[in-house]
Design a protein around this motif. Structure first.
Motif, PDB file in Angstrom:
ATOM      1  N   SER A  18       0.804  -1.228   0.000  1.00  0.00           N
ATOM      2  CA  SER A  18       0.000   0.000   0.000  1.00  0.00           C
ATOM      3  C   SER A  18       0.832   1.272   0.000  1.00  0.00           C
ATOM      4  N   THR A  19       2.120   1.166   0.210  1.00  0.00           N
ATOM      5  CA  THR A  19       2.938   2.374   0.311  1.00  0.00           C
ATOM      6  C   THR A  19       3.478   2.851  -1.032  1.00  0.00           C
ATOM      7  N   GLY A  20       3.345   2.047  -2.066  1.00  0.00           N
ATOM      8  CA  GLY A  20       3.765   2.473  -3.397  1.00  0.00           C
ATOM      9  C   GLY A  20       2.704   3.351  -4.033  1.00  0.00           C
ATOM     10  N   PRO A  21       3.011   3.944  -5.171  1.00  0.00           N
ATOM     11  CA  PRO A  21       2.053   4.858  -5.803  1.00  0.00           C
ATOM     12  C   PRO A  21       0.729   4.188  -6.178  1.00  0.00           C
ATOM     13  N   VAL A  22       0.777   2.974  -6.676  1.00  0.00           N
ATOM     14  CA  VAL A  22      -0.460   2.280  -7.042  1.00  0.00           C
ATOM     15  C   VAL A  22      -1.221   1.888  -5.778  1.00  0.00           C
ATOM     16  N   GLY A  23      -0.523   1.336  -4.815  1.00  0.00           N
ATOM     17  CA  GLY A  23      -1.163   0.925  -3.570  1.00  0.00           C
ATOM     18  C   GLY A  23      -1.845   2.077  -2.855  1.00  0.00           C
ATOM     19  N   ARG A  24      -1.189   3.230  -2.805  1.00  0.00           N
ATOM     20  CA  ARG A  24      -1.784   4.416  -2.164  1.00  0.00           C
ATOM     21  C   ARG A  24      -3.104   4.792  -2.834  1.00  0.00           C
ATOM     22  N   ARG A  25      -3.108   4.759  -4.153  1.00  0.00           N
ATOM     23  CA  ARG A  25      -4.334   5.121  -4.871  1.00  0.00           C
ATOM     24  C   ARG A  25      -5.429   4.085  -4.651  1.00  0.00           C
ATOM     25  N   VAL A  26      -5.057   2.829  -4.601  1.00  0.00           N
ATOM     26  CA  VAL A  26      -6.050   1.782  -4.352  1.00  0.00           C
ATOM     27  C   VAL A  26      -6.661   1.970  -2.967  1.00  0.00           C
ATOM     28  N   VAL A  27      -5.826   2.242  -1.968  1.00  0.00           N
ATOM     29  CA  VAL A  27      -6.336   2.491  -0.612  1.00  0.00           C
ATOM     30  C   VAL A  27      -7.316   3.660  -0.640  1.00  0.00           C
ATOM     31  N   GLN A  28      -6.923   4.742  -1.277  1.00  0.00           N
ATOM     32  CA  GLN A  28      -7.772   5.932  -1.321  1.00  0.00           C
ATOM     33  C   GLN A  28      -9.080   5.670  -2.062  1.00  0.00           C
ATOM     34  N   LEU A  29      -9.005   4.992  -3.190  1.00  0.00           N
ATOM     35  CA  LEU A  29     -10.213   4.739  -3.973  1.00  0.00           C
ATOM     36  C   LEU A  29     -11.169   3.800  -3.240  1.00  0.00           C
ATOM     37  N   LEU A  30     -10.646   2.757  -2.625  1.00  0.00           N
ATOM     38  CA  LEU A  30     -11.515   1.850  -1.868  1.00  0.00           C
ATOM     39  C   LEU A  30     -12.126   2.561  -0.663  1.00  0.00           C
ATOM     40  N   ALA A  31     -11.319   3.337   0.040  1.00  0.00           N
ATOM     41  CA  ALA A  31     -11.831   4.078   1.197  1.00  0.00           C
ATOM     42  C   ALA A  31     -12.894   5.085   0.754  1.00  0.00           C
ATOM     43  N   GLY A  32     -12.672   5.697  -0.390  1.00  0.00           N
ATOM     44  CA  GLY A  32     -13.639   6.650  -0.917  1.00  0.00           C
ATOM     45  C   GLY A  32     -14.969   6.018  -1.277  1.00  0.00           C
ATOM     46  N   ARG A  33     -14.947   4.738  -1.566  1.00  0.00           N
ATOM     47  CA  ARG A  33     -16.188   4.003  -1.866  1.00  0.00           C
ATOM     48  C   ARG A  33     -16.815   3.422  -0.604  1.00  0.00           C
ATOM     49  N   GLY A  34     -16.197   3.679   0.551  1.00  0.00           N
ATOM     50  CA  GLY A  34     -16.780   3.257   1.819  1.00  0.00           C
ATOM     51  C   GLY A  34     -16.233   1.973   2.401  1.00  0.00           C
ATOM     52  N   ALA A  35     -15.290   1.346   1.730  1.00  0.00           N
ATOM     53  CA  ALA A  35     -14.731   0.096   2.251  1.00  0.00           C
ATOM     54  C   ALA A  35     -13.893   0.359   3.502  1.00  0.00           C
ATOM     55  N   GLU A  36     -13.865  -0.629   4.376  1.00  0.00           N
ATOM     56  CA  GLU A  36     -12.900  -0.627   5.479  1.00  0.00           C
ATOM     57  C   GLU A  36     -11.607  -1.147   4.869  1.00  0.00           C
ATOM     58  N   VAL A  37     -10.557  -0.347   4.909  1.00  0.00           N
ATOM     59  CA  VAL A  37      -9.331  -0.695   4.191  1.00  0.00           C
ATOM     60  C   VAL A  37      -8.182  -0.929   5.159  1.00  0.00           C
TER      61      VAL A  37
END
Length: 182
Positions: A18-37
Motif C-alpha cells: 500500500s505504500t507504493g504509488p499504485v497501492g496508495r491510490r487503491v487504498v484511497q479509492l476503496l476508502a472513498g467508496r466506503g470500504a474498510e481498508v
C-alpha cells in the motif's frame, strides 16, 4: 472489478504494498467508496503514513495499518477480509496461494502485477473474474481492458478543455460513468 462482486461500502479490503504509488491510490479509492481498508506494507509505520495521508483527504475513511513481512502478520491482516488487492512492484510475490485461498469469506482477489512471479501466487495476469477456490480472481491484464477504456475517456476529456486536472477521484468518476453507460 471488486464492485461487480460485492458492495464496497460494506467490504473489508486488504491492500498489499500500500505504500507504493499504485497501492496508495487503491487504498484511497476503496476508502472513498466506503470500504474498510487495511493498508499493508513490510513496514507498519509506512502503512500508517498511508492511512494518515488518506484520512487527511477522507476524514470518515475506515483505515488501519498492518505489517505484512511475516506469515503471522499476513494471517492477521487477512482475517475477515472480502477483498485482497496486490499492488506491489513487478515480479514480487506478496502472498502465496495457500494464504489467500485459506481466507474464509474472501470474495475477490486482484493482482495488479503482470510480471512473473505474480503478487498473489495462483492468479494469472489474464484472469478476469476467474473462479479459483470460490474467489473471483483478476490479474493485471484482466483489469487492463477497463483501465484502457478509462484512459481513453480521460484523454478525450482533456481534449475538451485545457484547464482540467484529472486526479484519482475524477478518474474514478470517469470509470463509474463508463460502467453505467450501455
Amino acid at each position: 472489478a471488486a464492485a461487480a462482486h460485492l458492495d464496497l461500502g460494506a467490504a473489508r479490503a486488504l491492500v498489499l504494498a500500500s505504500t507504493g504509488p499504485v497501492g496508495r491510490r487503491v487504498v484511497q479509492l476503496l476508502a472513498g467508496r466506503g470500504a474498510e481498508v487495511r493498508a499493508a506494507s513490510r513496514s507498519r509505520q509506512r502503512a500508517a503514513e498511508v492511512c494518515q495521508s488518506v484520512a487527511a483527504r477522507l476524514p470518515s475513511a475506515r483505515l488501519s495499518a498492518h505489517a505484512s513481512d511475516s506469515a503471522e502478520e499476513l494471517q492477521q491482516a487477512t482475517d475477515g477480509v472480502d477483498v485482497i488487492v496486490a499492488a506491489g512492484a513487478a515480479g514480487v510475490e506478496l502472498m502465496t496461494a495457500k494464504v489467500w485461498e485459506s481466507c474464509p469469506g474472501l470474495k475477490v482477489a486482484i493482482d495488479l502485477n503482470a510480471v512473473p512471479p505474480a503478487g498473489l501466487s495462483g492468479i494469472e495476469p489474464t484472469d478476469r473474474a476467474t473462479g479459483r477456490h470460490g474467489v473471483s480472481c483478476y490479474g493485471a491484464i484482466g483489469v487492463g481492458g477497463v483501465k484502457m477504456k478509462i484512459h481513453k475517456a480521460a484523454i478525450r476529456r482533456l481534449f475538451e478543455s485545457n484547464d482540467q486536472v484529472l486526479d484519482a477521484e475524477e478518474i474514478l468518476h470517469i470509470g463509474q460513468s463508463l460502467q453505467r453507460s450501455p
